[in-house]
Design a protein around this motif. Structure first.
Motif, PDB file in Angstrom:
ATOM      1  N   TRP A  15      -1.138 -14.566   2.857  1.00 50.74           N
ATOM      2  CA  TRP A  15      -1.581 -14.526   1.464  1.00 50.74           C
ATOM      3  C   TRP A  15      -0.777 -13.479   0.683  1.00 50.74           C
ATOM      4  CZ3 TRP A  15      -5.581 -17.340  -0.937  1.00 50.74           C
ATOM      5  CH2 TRP A  15      -6.037 -16.863  -2.165  1.00 50.74           C
ATOM      6  N   GLY A  16      -0.660 -12.278   1.254  1.00 51.94           N
ATOM      7  CA  GLY A  16       0.076 -11.211   0.581  1.00 51.94           C
ATOM      8  C   GLY A  16       1.560 -11.531   0.436  1.00 51.94           C
ATOM      9  N   SER A  17       2.164 -12.101   1.480  1.00 50.27           N
ATOM     10  CA  SER A  17       3.591 -12.419   1.431  1.00 50.27           C
ATOM     11  C   SER A  17       3.904 -13.567   0.491  1.00 50.27           C
ATOM     12  CB  SER A  17       4.084 -12.772   2.838  1.00 50.27           C
ATOM     13  OG  SER A  17       3.911 -11.679   3.714  1.00 50.27           O
ATOM     14  N   SER A  18       2.916 -14.403   0.213  1.00 50.68           N
ATOM     15  CA  SER A  18       3.128 -15.589  -0.630  1.00 50.68           C
ATOM     16  C   SER A  18       2.827 -15.334  -2.099  1.00 50.68           C
ATOM     17  CB  SER A  18       2.243 -16.742  -0.130  1.00 50.68           C
ATOM     18  OG  SER A  18       2.489 -17.034   1.220  1.00 50.68           O
ATOM     19  N   THR A  19       2.414 -14.127  -2.445  1.00 47.62           N
ATOM     20  CA  THR A  19       2.048 -13.823  -3.830  1.00 47.62           C
ATOM     21  C   THR A  19       3.269 -13.903  -4.732  1.00 47.62           C
ATOM     22  OG1 THR A  19       0.301 -12.335  -3.063  1.00 47.62           O
ATOM     23  CG2 THR A  19       1.009 -12.114  -5.356  1.00 47.62           C
ATOM     24  N   PRO A  20       3.243 -14.751  -5.756  1.00 51.86           N
ATOM     25  CA  PRO A  20       4.387 -14.832  -6.671  1.00 51.86           C
ATOM     26  C   PRO A  20       4.462 -13.602  -7.563  1.00 51.86           C
ATOM     27  CG  PRO A  20       2.612 -16.240  -7.441  1.00 51.86           C
ATOM     28  CD  PRO A  20       2.177 -15.709  -6.107  1.00 51.86           C
ATOM     29  N   SER A  21       5.660 -13.323  -8.056  1.00 54.44           N
ATOM     30  CA  SER A  21       5.854 -12.195  -8.964  1.00 54.44           C
ATOM     31  C   SER A  21       5.284 -12.529 -10.334  1.00 54.44           C
ATOM     32  CB  SER A  21       7.338 -11.867  -9.093  1.00 54.44           C
ATOM     33  OG  SER A  21       7.891 -11.557  -7.831  1.00 54.44           O
ATOM     34  N   ALA A  22       4.940 -11.493 -11.076  1.00 60.19           N
ATOM     35  CA  ALA A  22       4.475 -11.681 -12.447  1.00 60.19           C
ATOM     36  C   ALA A  22       5.643 -12.083 -13.341  1.00 60.19           C
ATOM     37  CB  ALA A  22       3.831 -10.391 -12.954  1.00 60.19           C
ATOM     38  N   ALA A  23       5.344 -12.470 -14.566  1.00 62.18           N
ATOM     39  CA  ALA A  23       6.376 -12.927 -15.491  1.00 62.18           C
ATOM     40  C   ALA A  23       7.435 -11.858 -15.735  1.00 62.18           C
ATOM     41  CB  ALA A  23       5.743 -13.351 -16.818  1.00 62.18           C
ATOM     42  N   ASP A  24       7.055 -10.564 -15.693  1.00 59.48           N
ATOM     43  CA  ASP A  24       8.011  -9.483 -15.924  1.00 59.48           C
ATOM     44  C   ASP A  24       8.707  -9.032 -14.647  1.00 59.48           C
ATOM     45  OD1 ASP A  24       5.934  -8.301 -14.609  1.00 59.48           O
ATOM     46  OD2 ASP A  24       5.507  -6.778 -16.140  1.00 59.48           O
ATOM     47  N   GLY A  25       8.484  -9.780 -13.552  1.00 59.72           N
ATOM     48  CA  GLY A  25       9.123  -9.446 -12.284  1.00 59.72           C
ATOM     49  C   GLY A  25       8.340  -8.456 -11.451  1.00 59.72           C
ATOM     50  N   GLY A  26       7.214  -7.954 -11.966  1.00 61.00           N
ATOM     51  CA  GLY A  26       6.403  -7.002 -11.225  1.00 61.00           C
ATOM     52  C   GLY A  26       5.466  -7.681 -10.245  1.00 61.00           C
ATOM     53  N   TYR A  27       4.671  -6.851  -9.557  1.00 61.93           N
ATOM     54  CA  TYR A  27       3.754  -7.374  -8.555  1.00 61.93           C
ATOM     55  C   TYR A  27       2.531  -7.996  -9.217  1.00 61.93           C
ATOM     56  CZ  TYR A  27       0.622  -7.550  -4.541  1.00 61.93           C
ATOM     57  OH  TYR A  27      -0.247  -7.963  -3.568  1.00 61.93           O
ATOM     58  N   ARG A  28       2.124  -9.145  -8.725  1.00 59.58           N
ATOM     59  CA  ARG A  28       0.953  -9.834  -9.224  1.00 59.58           C
ATOM     60  C   ARG A  28      -0.071  -9.905  -8.106  1.00 59.58           C
ATOM     61  NH1 ARG A  28       0.894 -16.157 -11.270  1.00 59.58           N
ATOM     62  NH2 ARG A  28      -1.283 -16.245 -11.953  1.00 59.58           N
TER      63      ARG A  28
END
Length: 250
Positions: free
Chosen positions: A151-164
Motif C-alpha cells: 500500500w505504501g509503495s503504491s501511493t501515487p505522488s501528489a500533483a506537485d510531486g510531493g508525497y500523498r
C-alpha cells in the motif's frame, strides 16, 4: 558521396501506464482484470455469507425452541435445519476457495508491481505474497504486513510531486475483521461438530452466526481494498518511471 548515417529507429510507444520498466528490466503487469474478477467473486462470497447467516439463525432458532419445548421441533424440521447448515457451509467454502485463489494471484501481482515502484521497501521477497498465506499462525500477520508495505509503495505522488498519504484505515479494518471472522468460524465449527446437546448446538450456531456476519463485512471491505489499491497502482504507473524514484525509500 559519403553514405548518409542511418536514422536510429524510434523507440516503441509505451503500452499504457503499465509499460514502466521494473527494477529487473521487466514490465509492470496491470492488476485491473484480476480486480474486476475479484469484485464479481467477492459478490458471490457475500451472497453465500448471507445464506450461511440465515442457516445459522435458523439452526439457533430451532435449538431455542427445542430447549423451551422438546416437542416443538419435529424430526423433519431438525433434519432440514441440519442439512441447510451443511449445504450453506459447503457453498460458502467453495466460493471462498475460488475467490482466495484469484485473490492470491492479484496479491502477488500488486506486490511485484510495488517492488518496481519502491525497490527494497519490503525486505520479504515477492514470493512471500503467496507463501505467507499457507504458514500456520504466521498467516495471521505476514499477509497484513505485505499489504501495508505494498500500500505504501503504491501511493501515487501528489500533483506537485510531493508525497500523498493514503491512510491505512481500510487495510486495518479489512484485516482485523477477516482474522476475527476466521477465528470465530473455526471455533464455532469445532464446537458444532462436537456438540452433543441442543444447548451446545445453539451456542455453536450463535458463534458461527457472529463469524459469518464478520466475514460478510470483511468481504465488502476486501472489495474496497482491492479496488483502491488497484487504482493507486494505476495512478502511480501513469506517472511514469520518475515517480518510482520519488518515494523509493518507503
Amino acid at each position: 558521396m559519403p553514405a548518409t548515417p542511418a536514422t536510429p529507429p524510434a523507440p516503441p510507444p509505451a503500452q499504457g501506464p503499465y509499460a514502466v520498466p521494473d527494477a529487473r528490466g521487466g514490465r509492470l503487469r496491470a492488476p485491473v482484470g484480476l480486480a474486476t474478477a475479484l469484485t464479481v467473486l467477492f459478490a458471490l462470497v457475500i451472497a453465500s455469507d448471507a445464506c450461511t447467516l440465515y442457516a445459522d439463525w435458523n439452526l439457533h432458532s430451532l435449538m431455542e425452541r427445542m430447549l423451551a419445548d422438546s416437542a416443538a421441533v419435529s424430526d423433519a424440521e431438525l433434519d432440514r435445519g441440519t442439512r441447510l447448515t451443511g449445504l450453506a457451509g459447503t457453498v460458502h467454502g467453495n466460493a471462498v476457495i475460488v475467490t482466495g485463489i484469484v485473490f492470491i494471484i492479484w496479491f502477488h501481482r500488486v506486490r511485484t508491481n510495488a517492488e518496481a515502484f519502491a525497490p527494497g521497501a519490503d525486505k520479504l521477497k515477492t514470493g512471500w505474497a503467496i507463501g505467507a498465506w499457507f504458514i500456520p499462525f504466521a498467516n495471521l500477520w505476514l499477509p497484513y504486513r505485505i499489504a501495508v508495505t505494498t500500500w505504501g509503495s503504491s501511493t501515487p505522488s501528489a500533483a506537485d510531486g510531493g508525497y500523498r498519504r493514503f491512510p491505512l484505515t481500510l487495510v486495518n479494518l479489512w484485516w482485523g475483521l477477516f482474522v476475527l471472522s476466521k477465528l470465530l468460524g473455526w471455533y464455532g465449527g469445532r464446537a458444532y461438530s462436537s456438540a452433543e446437546s441442543a444447548e451446545a448446538v445453539r451456542d455453536a450456531a450463535l458463534t458461527m452466526l457472529a463469524g459469518d456476519a464478520f466475514d460478510l463485512v470483511a468481504a465488502v471491505l476486501a472489495v474496497l481494498f482491492v479496488r483502491r489499491l488497484t487504482a493507486m497502482q494505476h495512478a502511480r504507473a501513469a506517472q511514469g518511471p520518475a515517480a518510482a524514484a520519488v518515494q523509493g525509500g518507503l
